[in-house]
Design a protein around this motif. Structure first.
Motif, short mmCIF file in Angstrom:
data_model
loop_
_atom_site.label_atom_id
_atom_site.label_comp_id
_atom_site.label_asym_id
_atom_site.label_seq_id
_atom_site.Cartn_x
_atom_site.Cartn_y
_atom_site.Cartn_z
N GLY A 114 0.63 -1.39 -0.03
CA GLY A 114 -0.01 0.07 -0.03
C GLY A 114 0.79 1.14 0.16
N ALA A 115 2.18 1.20 0.29
CA ALA A 115 3.29 2.22 0.60
C ALA A 115 3.88 2.39 -0.92
N MET A 116 3.50 1.49 -1.74
CA MET A 116 4.69 1.61 -3.04
C MET A 116 3.93 2.21 -3.93
N THR A 117 4.93 2.87 -4.93
CA THR A 117 4.11 3.77 -6.14
C THR A 117 3.80 2.77 -7.13
N PRO A 118 3.14 3.04 -8.15
CA PRO A 118 2.63 1.81 -9.22
C PRO A 118 3.83 1.52 -9.96
N ALA A 119 4.86 2.25 -10.11
CA ALA A 119 6.04 1.83 -10.69
C ALA A 119 6.73 0.66 -10.06
N GLU A 120 6.81 0.94 -8.68
CA GLU A 120 7.50 -0.01 -7.80
C GLU A 120 6.79 -1.21 -7.75
N ILE A 121 5.57 -1.14 -7.68
CA ILE A 121 4.59 -2.44 -7.57
C ILE A 121 4.83 -3.18 -9.06
N THR A 122 4.66 -2.44 -10.24
CA THR A 122 4.95 -3.04 -11.37
C THR A 122 6.33 -3.91 -11.53
N ASN A 123 7.43 -2.97 -11.12
CA ASN A 123 8.67 -3.71 -10.94
C ASN A 123 8.73 -4.95 -10.20
N THR A 124 8.13 -4.95 -9.20
CA THR A 124 8.27 -6.08 -8.08
C THR A 124 7.38 -7.10 -8.86
N ILE A 125 6.38 -6.97 -9.42
CA ILE A 125 5.81 -7.94 -10.09
C ILE A 125 6.42 -8.75 -11.18
N ILE A 126 6.99 -7.77 -12.04
CA ILE A 126 7.82 -8.27 -13.17
C ILE A 126 9.05 -9.27 -12.51
N LYS A 127 9.88 -8.68 -11.55
CA LYS A 127 10.82 -9.37 -10.97
C LYS A 127 10.41 -10.78 -10.48
N ARG A 128 9.09 -11.04 -9.80
CA ARG A 128 8.76 -11.99 -9.31
C ARG A 128 8.41 -12.91 -10.33
N LEU A 129 7.75 -12.48 -11.48
CA LEU A 129 7.34 -13.45 -12.48
C LEU A 129 8.57 -13.94 -13.01
N ASN A 130 9.64 -13.07 -13.44
CA ASN A 130 10.85 -13.57 -13.96
C ASN A 130 11.60 -14.67 -12.92
N ILE A 131 11.36 -14.63 -11.64
CA ILE A 131 11.94 -15.60 -10.81
C ILE A 131 11.27 -16.89 -11.16
N ASN A 132 9.68 -16.78 -11.39
CA ASN A 132 9.05 -17.78 -11.35
C ASN A 132 8.77 -18.52 -12.92
N ILE A 133 9.74 -17.98 -13.80
CA ILE A 133 9.84 -18.29 -15.31
C ILE A 133 8.34 -18.07 -16.09
N VAL A 134 7.87 -16.79 -15.61
CA VAL A 134 6.62 -16.46 -16.38
C VAL A 134 6.86 -15.48 -17.39
N LYS A 135 6.89 -15.85 -18.58
CA LYS A 135 7.35 -15.00 -19.68
C LYS A 135 6.23 -14.28 -20.57
N ASP A 136 5.21 -14.60 -20.37
CA ASP A 136 3.81 -14.33 -20.96
C ASP A 136 3.37 -12.83 -20.66
N VAL A 137 3.73 -12.36 -19.52
CA VAL A 137 3.36 -11.24 -18.75
C VAL A 137 4.28 -10.18 -19.01
#
Length: 83
Positions: free
Chosen positions: A15-38
């Protein structure tokens, strides 16, 4: 993708994160989980009052045989309190 959103929903810092920080966090976590379609274009973040909605919506199309494709549509969202 669902597990990434679930961890964001449970994290009190989201809730304290900016939209850019949230987006970067999501992309990093998806990359760790080898999700390439998002991609970043599939992530939608909207603030309204003291709530924030985070949605991920994407489509995957794979060729099965000849001109027959398989299409998977994914849409999941969470809502968190902002600070």
């Amino acid at each position: 993708v669902s597990s990434v959103l679930a961890t964001l929903e449970e994290d009190r810092e989201t809730g304290a994160m900016t939209p850019a920080e949230i987006t970067n966090t999501i992309i990093k976590r998806l990359n760790i989980n080898i999700v390439k379609d998002v991609s970043q274009d599939d992530i939608y973040i909207e603030r309204a009052g003291n709530r924030m909605t985070i949605d991920i919506e994407y489509e995957v199309r794979r060729n099965l045989v000849g001109n027959l494709d398989i299409v998977v549509v994914f849409k999941k969202g969470i809502e968190v309190a902002t600070r």
